[in-house]
Design an enzyme around this catalytic site. Structure first.
Site, PDB file in Angstrom:
ATOM      1  CG  ASP A  57      16.244 -69.288  17.397  1.00 38.13           C
ATOM      2  OD1 ASP A  57      16.099 -69.510  16.271  1.00 38.13           O
ATOM      3  OD2 ASP A  57      16.330 -70.542  18.126  1.00 38.13           O
ATOM      4  CB  VAL A  58      15.222 -66.557  12.322  1.00 37.34           C
ATOM      5  CG1 VAL A  58      15.935 -65.232  12.436  1.00 37.34           C
ATOM      6  CG2 VAL A  58      16.138 -67.779  12.045  1.00 37.34           C
ATOM      7  CG  ASN A  84      22.597 -64.664   5.854  1.00 36.14           C
ATOM      8  OD1 ASN A  84      23.171 -64.984   4.772  1.00 36.14           O
ATOM      9  ND2 ASN A  84      23.329 -64.445   6.760  1.00 36.14           N
ATOM     10  CB  SER A 136      22.445 -73.107  -1.127  1.00 33.61           C
ATOM     11  OG  SER A 136      23.548 -74.005  -1.207  1.00 33.61           O
ATOM     12  CB  SER A 138      22.858 -77.228  -1.113  1.00 33.39           C
ATOM     13  OG  SER A 138      24.264 -77.069  -1.315  1.00 33.39           O
ATOM     14  CE1 TYR A 149      22.426 -75.279   4.204  1.00 30.67           C
ATOM     15  CE2 TYR A 149      23.397 -76.102   2.116  1.00 30.67           C
ATOM     16  CZ  TYR A 149      22.962 -75.131   2.914  1.00 30.67           C
ATOM     17  OH  TYR A 149      23.569 -73.753   2.887  1.00 30.67           O
ATOM     18  CE  LYS A 153      20.487 -72.491   3.131  1.00 29.63           C
ATOM     19  NZ  LYS A 153      20.196 -70.879   3.446  1.00 29.63           N
ATOM     20  CB  THR A 183      31.072 -68.334   5.799  1.00 29.80           C
ATOM     21  OG1 THR A 183      30.339 -69.519   5.456  1.00 29.80           O
ATOM     22  CG2 THR A 183      30.755 -67.454   4.667  1.00 29.80           C
TER      23      THR A 183
HETATM   24  P1  NAD Z   1      27.598 -68.414   9.141  1.00 27.09           P
HETATM   25  O1  NAD Z   1      27.651 -69.699   9.746  1.00 27.09           O
HETATM   26  O2  NAD Z   1      28.955 -67.697   9.066  1.00 27.09           O
HETATM   27  O3  NAD Z   1      26.480 -67.628   9.156  1.00 27.09           O
HETATM   28  C1  NAD Z   1      25.241 -68.080   9.528  1.00 27.09           C
HETATM   29  C2  NAD Z   1      24.801 -67.297  10.594  1.00 27.09           C
HETATM   30  O4  NAD Z   1      23.387 -67.632  10.971  1.00 27.09           O
HETATM   31  C3  NAD Z   1      25.560 -67.297  11.883  1.00 27.09           C
HETATM   32  O5  NAD Z   1      25.993 -66.129  12.280  1.00 27.09           O
HETATM   33  C4  NAD Z   1      24.552 -67.930  12.991  1.00 27.09           C
HETATM   34  O6  NAD Z   1      24.927 -67.580  14.069  1.00 27.09           O
HETATM   35  C5  NAD Z   1      23.469 -67.404  12.378  1.00 27.09           C
HETATM   36  N1  NAD Z   1      22.144 -68.321  12.860  1.00 27.09           N
HETATM   37  C6  NAD Z   1      22.137 -69.831  12.828  1.00 27.09           C
HETATM   38  N2  NAD Z   1      21.024 -69.888  13.278  1.00 27.09           N
HETATM   39  C7  NAD Z   1      20.182 -68.951  13.492  1.00 27.09           C
HETATM   40  C8  NAD Z   1      18.995 -68.839  14.228  1.00 27.09           C
HETATM   41  N3  NAD Z   1      18.348 -69.792  14.730  1.00 27.09           N
HETATM   42  N4  NAD Z   1      18.758 -67.390  14.328  1.00 27.09           N
HETATM   43  C9  NAD Z   1      19.390 -66.251  14.125  1.00 27.09           C
HETATM   44  N5  NAD Z   1      20.626 -66.664  13.518  1.00 27.09           N
HETATM   45  C10 NAD Z   1      21.135 -67.875  13.221  1.00 27.09           C
HETATM   46  O7  NAD Z   1      27.834 -69.203   7.549  1.00 27.09           O
HETATM   47  P2  NAD Z   1      27.461 -68.619   6.017  1.00 27.09           P
HETATM   48  O8  NAD Z   1      27.978 -69.328   5.099  1.00 27.09           O
HETATM   49  O9  NAD Z   1      27.657 -67.050   6.148  1.00 27.09           O
HETATM   50  O10 NAD Z   1      25.750 -68.759   6.063  1.00 27.09           O
HETATM   51  C11 NAD Z   1      24.852 -67.632   5.736  1.00 27.09           C
HETATM   52  C12 NAD Z   1      23.787 -68.310   4.723  1.00 27.09           C
HETATM   53  O11 NAD Z   1      24.396 -68.596   3.388  1.00 27.09           O
HETATM   54  C13 NAD Z   1      22.986 -69.628   5.316  1.00 27.09           C
HETATM   55  O12 NAD Z   1      21.618 -69.557   5.147  1.00 27.09           O
HETATM   56  C14 NAD Z   1      23.919 -70.864   4.556  1.00 27.09           C
HETATM   57  O13 NAD Z   1      22.980 -71.958   4.328  1.00 27.09           O
HETATM   58  C15 NAD Z   1      24.069 -69.840   3.191  1.00 27.09           C
HETATM   59  N6  NAD Z   1      24.973 -70.413   2.444  1.00 27.09           N
HETATM   60  C16 NAD Z   1      26.310 -70.451   2.501  1.00 27.09           C
HETATM   61  C17 NAD Z   1      27.290 -71.040   1.694  1.00 27.09           C
HETATM   62  C18 NAD Z   1      28.676 -71.245   1.965  1.00 27.09           C
HETATM   63  O14 NAD Z   1      29.355 -72.064   1.199  1.00 27.09           O
HETATM   64  N7  NAD Z   1      29.189 -70.741   3.027  1.00 27.09           N
HETATM   65  C19 NAD Z   1      26.853 -71.788   0.386  1.00 27.09           C
HETATM   66  C20 NAD Z   1      25.482 -71.457   0.251  1.00 27.09           C
HETATM   67  C21 NAD Z   1      24.591 -70.963   1.007  1.00 27.09           C
END
Ligand code: NAD
Length: 251
Positions: A57-58, A84, A136, A138, A149, A153, A183
């Site tokens: 857990d990060v 990420n 993001s 965001s 959020y 971000k 995703t």
């Molecule tokens: P996702 O939910 O598929 O991936 C996020 C991953 O982070 C998951 O595998 C989750 O298990 C892991 N995670 C969450 N909390 C954690 C923790 N405490 N320790 C370790 N791992 C943890 O979604 P995604 O869209 O691939 O998100 C990846 C990044 O991209 C995130 O930071 C998200 O905010 C950012 N993001 C996503 C979008 C979008 O539209 N999908 C847009 C902008 C930014």
């Protein structure tokens, strides 16, 4: 030159696509996330000799320290950290719970801080070291009913810029700022046809991103080609942030 990257949140979405992209580019890849099965499934698609899974857990500084330790034990060093891992919790002011607000700050912001703190001594020893954060759109402007959020971000975007000042010239620090990406995080949005229509009206490219389209920009920022790119928060948003927010007069 052997290069090693840690990718947090690598069990799905952008993180999983980024792991595949770095492996294709010849990096040793260390996958982190909370769910062992998801990480193992991603790792199974990558060359066994060049991949390690470190569950954790990060938001926990001890887990972040162990992540870096196991990466260095496995591959002898660390070249790049991709922060990420992230979560998103919606809710207007007054409706968002303390728990949901705090969870976003602990994981998104605190997780980035923990991993950077743990990785720095190793990154300082590496040639061409860098950090790539996942912010993001965001993080640059507000969304309706997402202010927690947005706060997390926004912190990542500005941490990126500030760390780029502090850590140059040895370590470059950049971020990507995706908009809607296909995703797990956006399943509810993408299941809503009316909302998706409004998204495609706001994104000049007319669609959300594939995770691979964000992964390739992260890989670019980590590459030698980006060796003079430092402190940027690069939109990967199909042109969404090129708009000043007014509606399309000609549609
Ligand atoms: P996702 O939910 O598929 O991936 C996020 C991953 O982070 C998951 O595998 C989750 O298990 C892991 N995670 C969450 N909390 C954690 C923790 N405490 N320790 C370790 N791992 C943890 O979604 P995604 O869209 O691939 O998100 C990846 C990044 O991209 C995130 O930071 C998200 O905010 C950012 N993001 C996503 C979008 C979008 O539209 N999908 C847009 C902008 C930014």
């Amino acid at each position: 030159m052997t290069r090693t990257v840690i990718i947090t949140g690598a069990g799905s979405g952008i993180g999983a696509a980024t792991a595949k992209r770095f492996a294709d580019d010849g990096w040793n890849v260390v996958l982190n996330g909370r769910t062992r099965e998801k990480l193992d499934a991603v790792a199974a698609e990558l060359p066994e000799m060049h991949v390690r899974v470190v569950q954790g857990d990060v938001a926990n500084p001890d887990d972040a320290a162990r992540l870096v330790e196991e990466a260095v034990d496995s591959f002898g060093g660390l070249t790049c950290l991709v922060n990420n891992a992230g979560i998103a919790r919606g809710g207007e002011p007054g409706a968002l719970s303390h728990d949901d607000f705090n969870a976003q700050m602990h994981i998104n912001v605190g997780g980035t801080f923990n991993c950077v703190t743990a990785a720095l001594p190793e990154l300082k020893k590496a040639d061409g070291a860098c950090i790539v954060n996942t912010s993001s759109v965001s993080g640059e402007r507000g969304d309706w009913a997402m202010f927690g959020y947005n706060a997390s971000k926004g912190a990542i975007s500005n941490m990126t810029r500030a760390m780029a000042l502090d850590l140059a010239p040895e370590i470059r620090v950049n971020a990507v700022a995706p908009s809607l990406t296909e995703t797990e995080l956006t399943t509810d949005i993408r299941d809503d046809d009316a909302l998706m229509k409004r998204f495609s009206d706001r994104i000049p490219m007319g669609r959300g991103a594939k995770p691979e389209e964000v992964a390739s920009v992260i890989a670019f920022l980590a590459s030698h080609d980006a060796r003079f790119v430092n402190g940027v928060v690069l939109p990967v948003d199909g042109g969404l942030s090129a708009s000043n927010g007014q509606p399309n007069f000609s549609a």
